[in-house]
Design a protein around this motif. Structure first.
Motif: not given
Ligand SMILES: [Fe+2]
Length: 195
Positions: A65-78
């Motif tokens: 769901l992450y897109e290049e340049g998206m603001s916010g803290q990236p997270i990988e949930l698994a």
């Protein structure tokens, strides 16, 4: 170095590219995250929560769901989708939707919405950003989980260390994601236990 399609695909993973394949095994820099909640035979199923007003059907099939340049803290949930007997469930549907880092849902399109199916080992993973807060709510990710041929579990996931967890009446500590910091992104772990 030649820019092969494979290499481009790896670079395309952007912020998660460094070391991230499956957070459930490789996500945390210090080692695998322990499962949450721990599944034990005869234990409780994951709690249900209200769907809220922003669910939309027909989300795209994707884990990113992450897109290049998206603001916010990236997270990988698994994590895993498990039966009450702690057996991993392959082919279970997970449909995630969430607010962006400013607390806004995309109600006209499908930004930060997506569905996926667990693999043969019952695993899922989601790449996104940590959702922002909006009035009355602490940070949360919405999800519907449905084992093949089974009933839908609708619930919400929460984040540790949030001051607003205390004032949000929907918050349940049993629905906390376990998190670990990585280089530029956060690894999260949550296992669903389905009746
Ligand atoms: Fe929400």
């Amino acid at each position: 170095m030649t820019d092969t399609p494979t290499r481009r695909a790896v670079l395309g993973a952007g912020v998660f590219a460094a070391g991230s394949l499956f957070a459930i095994e490789y996500g945390a820099a210090e080692g695998p995250l322990p499962p949450t909640p721990a599944c034990h035979d005869g234990g409780e199923a994951t709690q249900q929560q209200t769907e809220g007003p922003y669910f939309k059907t027909s989300s795209p099939e994707r884990f990113e769901l992450y897109e290049e340049g998206m603001s916010g803290q990236p997270i990988e949930l698994a994590g895993l989708v498990l039966s009450r007997a702690c057996k991993p469930l392959a082919g279970a549907l997970l449909d995630f939707w969430q607010a962006d880092s400013k607390g806004q849902y995309d109600n006209s399109g499908f930004r930060l919405r997506g569905h996926q199916f667990t693999d043969a080992e019952g695993r899922y993973r989601l790449r996104s950003v940590v959702p922002g807060v909006y009035p009355g709510r602490t940070r949360h990710i919405h999800v519907k989980v449905q084992p093949s041929g089974g009933r839908v579990l609708t619930t919400q996931l929460y984040f540790p260390g949030e001051s607003k967890n205390r004032s949000d009446g929907l918050f349940r500590k049993e629905l906390l994601v376990r998190t670990a910091k990585n280089a530029g992104w956060i690894a999260g772990r949550f296992d669903f236990v389905i009746d």
